[in-house]
Motif scaffolding. Structure first.
Motif: not given
Length: 365
Positions: A320-333, A342-344, A348-351
């Motif tokens: 799910v996480i990799t899917g969210i950050y795989g979206m092609n949006f320009d505005v993603m802080p 590294f935070i992501v 992911m490792l913590f989960i």
């Protein structure tokens, strides 16, 4: 026995095809072409009483005709069933034509008949072939007439009668001091007792399979179970009618059977009833082995499915996480952060570790 005590099954033999032919080809044909021709007939005669014994081996059937009129007890054992010799013996000893046809037949169900001056018993002699782990049987015909027992068997190289021969050669034994009906009992008793020897060998194979199935629940193990089940069926199918043979002898009022001998036939009857019950128990054990095999296979499949389910569940949040950050949006802080990657990864490792610990604590794997 092979590795780990496995039951050997010859690779060149299809046990299912061979056994199907053995079970289905019931052929009580009495024509001379129904039986393989034997090259040589061997006749062994024991003539005895309480004080003496005479043992002769003969090649000619006419040599045994002289024993008909003697008052001593005779056992004439014919190794190798050939129509010419059987007809001569039956004619000379006044054995009915129908009994001769039964002697010449193959694949007969065990039976007992009283025709004319004879008592006739036909039953299988069982053997366990250790090399192939199969049950083999040989048809034996026993004819009781006045002061004589005549036995007919196919294979001259094997039988279970050696203990009887030794008792005959030993003076003072019960068999030497009794009549021909007791000799008939002794022959029937040794045949039935040998059934238990065969069952002991089959029981050993069952015990071996009980140890193999938890370790090796594979297709070869299933083939061994089916092979053993078919052998148990052959064995039980052969010995069950023998109970009727003994029951017929117990109820017979023929003058050839003395009243004092009936109790001995009752003992053999008890043995064959026990053998039939034990064979049924062994057959049920083999069926239970088949159920155990399927249970082991289901458990093995469940273990595999459990591992796959755990792995899928652990990877689902990460997907799910990799899917969210795989979206092609320009505005993603987070995409502009120098430490976002590294935070992501840390999240992911913590989960993943947290879920792993929760599953472990609950005993899910």
């Amino acid at each position: 026995m092979g590795k780990h005590g496995l039951i050997p099954i010859p690779d060149a033999i299809n046990p299912f095809k061979v056994r199907k032919q053995r079970l289905m080809n019931f052929n009580p044909v009495t024509a001379s072409t129904s039986r393989k021709k034997v090259e040589k007939v061997k006749i062994t005669v024991f003539e005895f009483d309480a004080h003496s014994i005479r043992e002769e081996v003969m090649d000619s059937v006419s040599d045994c005709f002289k024993f008909r009129e003697t008052k001593t007890i005779k056992w004439i054992n014919v190794d190798g069933v050939r129509r010419e010799e059987v007809e001569k013996i039956c004619e000379h000893f006044h054995i009915h034509y129908l009994l001769m046809e039964d002697i010449m037949s193959e694949g007969q169900r065990a039976k007992m008949d009283e025709i004319g001056e004879s008592v006739f018993c036909l039953l299988p002699m069982m053997y366990f072939m250790a090399e192939s782990s199969t049950v083999d049987q040989e048809q034996v015909s026993l004819v009781l007439a006045k002061n004589v027992v005549i036995s007919f068997q196919d294979d001259p190289d094997r039988d279970v009668f050696n203990p009887i021969r030794e008792r005959l050669r030993t003076g003072g034994t019960k068999i030497r001091n009794s009549g021909a009906d007791y000799l008939l009992y002794a022959l029937l008793d040794i045949i039935v007792d040998n059934y238990f020897m065969v069952m002991d060998s089959l029981g050993e194979r069952i015990e071996v399979l009980e140890e193999i199935i938890p370790r090796q629940p594979n297709n070869r193990t299933l083939a061994r179970i089916n092979f053993l089940r078919k052998e148990m069926l052959v064995f039980k199918r052969g010995i069950t009618p023998v109970r009727e043979v003994m029951n017929g002898l117990m109820k017979s009022e023929n003058d050839l059977l003395q009243e004092t001998t009936v109790k001995y036939f009752k003992d053999v009857y008890d043995h064959i009833v026990q053998a039939v019950d034990l064979s049924e128990s062994y057959r049920e054990l083999v069926m239970n082995l088949q159920e155990l095999y399927h249970a082991q296979m289901n458990q093995k499949l469940n273990e595999v499915m459990k591992v796959l389910a755990v792995v899928t569940t652990l990877l689902a949040p990460l997907t799910v996480i990799t899917g969210i950050y795989g979206m092609n949006f320009d505005v993603m802080p987070e995409l502009r952060s120098p430490y976002g990657y590294f935070i992501v990864l840390a999240v992911m490792l913590f989960i993943f570790v947290s879920m792993l610990m929760i599953f472990r604590k609950r005993g899910w794997f």
